[in-house]
Structure formats: structure tokens, C-alpha cells
Motif scaffolding. Sequence first.
Motif: not given
Length: 293
Positions: A181-193
Amino acid sequence: MTLKSRWLSQEATAAWLLLTPALVLLGVFVLWPIAYLVYLSFTTGSFTRSGIHWQGWQNYQRLLMDPDFWQVLANTLYFAIATVIPSLVLPLGLAVLLNRVVALKGWLRTAYFIPSITSLVAVGLGFRWLFQPDGPVNDLLLSLGATAIPWLSSPVWAMPVLILLSIWKQIGFNLVVFIAGLQAIPLTRYEAAALDGAGAWQKFWHITLPGLQPTLVFATVTTLIFTLRSFEQVYVVTGGGPLNSTNVLVYYIYEQAFAQFDFGYAAAAATLLLLMALLLVYIQLRTWDKETS
């Protein structure tokens, strides 16, 4: 008949021909046993020359009036809640940590997953040895200056041993599910945060948990079903004792059917267990539909 309708008819016929073996197996090994179970719950007698006889709702009335059944239901609820919460929290934290680790990630995931594929009977025998009065756990307590605990002969401590065993057994499966499930979350969300100045806790609370919500629902339901159908650990470690303190619903059904030979009463309890499982699956499907809509 147009060419299109003829083609659709041929496709439908081919689909039914391909599905027929699977449907036959489903009917024989799933649907028919469920229907027969429900029928047995309205009967009394045994599979001998005396046969079984219809008696209506009496088995369900007995369940509602039986104090042992309510104690078993309370044991099952205690066992399920105390198992499910750590079986979700611990692997979720481990999954978040392992998702950031590059070195030895595959080895660590394999090590955590091994308990999930280990025989429950073997694990139960191991835990029974560990928690014997003169076992390694009490030896450790004595070496630390504490008092030895009669783990498996105490109505207070026997259930925590089963809960610990079940948590250890379930952690690896949920860990793999959460990592997927974690690998399905886009990394761009964390980068934007990160650009907005969000800390680790804010990222976890506002990005990780919402992104894992369908996975959390799936893991919760599967873990609940795992705890509801728990039998091997009870049979091997405690046998439902002491004083009925570790008797859970599946073991109770086994005792009524194969020790007391009261098949109708056991079928009524099993039908209630089936309804509980179907309710959990229904909740999972409804939650999944809300997330995907």
C-alpha cells in the motif's frame, strides 16, 4: 439475428462453458455445505441410525440462554480486539520504517513474513514450551528477580499467551500488505508536503494514513477473520482452559460437534459465526466502494 448479436451470443455461450467447471466446484464445495450447515442448525439428532429431526429455532434459543455461549462470545471479542489492534499498529510502523530502508529490505521482509507461513500447530507447541511453569519465560523472570507466573494454568494469563501467539503469527502478512500500500502512494505528494515545510508526523497523518485507508480496511477485515476462525492455537496450547477462559467460538463449535455430538447446536453457533464473517466482508466492500467512487 444481426452479426453483432450472434457474436455476443457465441461469446456468452463460450463464457458459460468456461465458467461451468468453476461454478460446479463452487456449488459443491462452498454453496452446498453452507446451505446444509444452515439446515442442520434447525435440527437435532446425530448421523446415526436415529437420524436427525427438524426442531425449528430451538438451537438458536438455546444459544441465547446458554451462559457458556455468552462467556465464549466475550472471550472471542476480547481475543479479537486485543489481537487486531497490535496486529495493525506494529506492522504499520514497521512498514513505514522498512519502506525507507534500502539495505537488507528484502531480507527483513522475508524474516518478518516467515511466521505467517509457519504451521500454527508447530508454533503452538513452541509457545506451550516457552510458557511452561519451568520454561524459558519463567526462567527469565526469575533471573530478573520477578516471580514465576503460571501462564497456561491461570485464567488471567492464559489468554494473553494466545493473543501474543496470534499477533506474532499475523504481523508478517499485514507488513507485506502495508508495504504494498505504501508503494502505491505517489512520491510527489511527499515532495510537495516537504516543500510546504511538513514534518514526518504531518506527512504520516495527512498523506500516509489517507493513502492507506483501503489497505487498512482490507488488513483489518482479514485480521478479524483470522482471529474469529482461530482454532489451532487454542487446541494445542490451552484446550479452551483453564476454567473455559480461552474457549473461543470456533473451538466451542468443535467441542459441541465432535465432543458432545450435538451437531444441530454446533451448526447454529457456526451459522452465527458465518453471519459475523459476512458482515465484516460487507463492511469491507462498502468501504472500498466509497473509496473508489
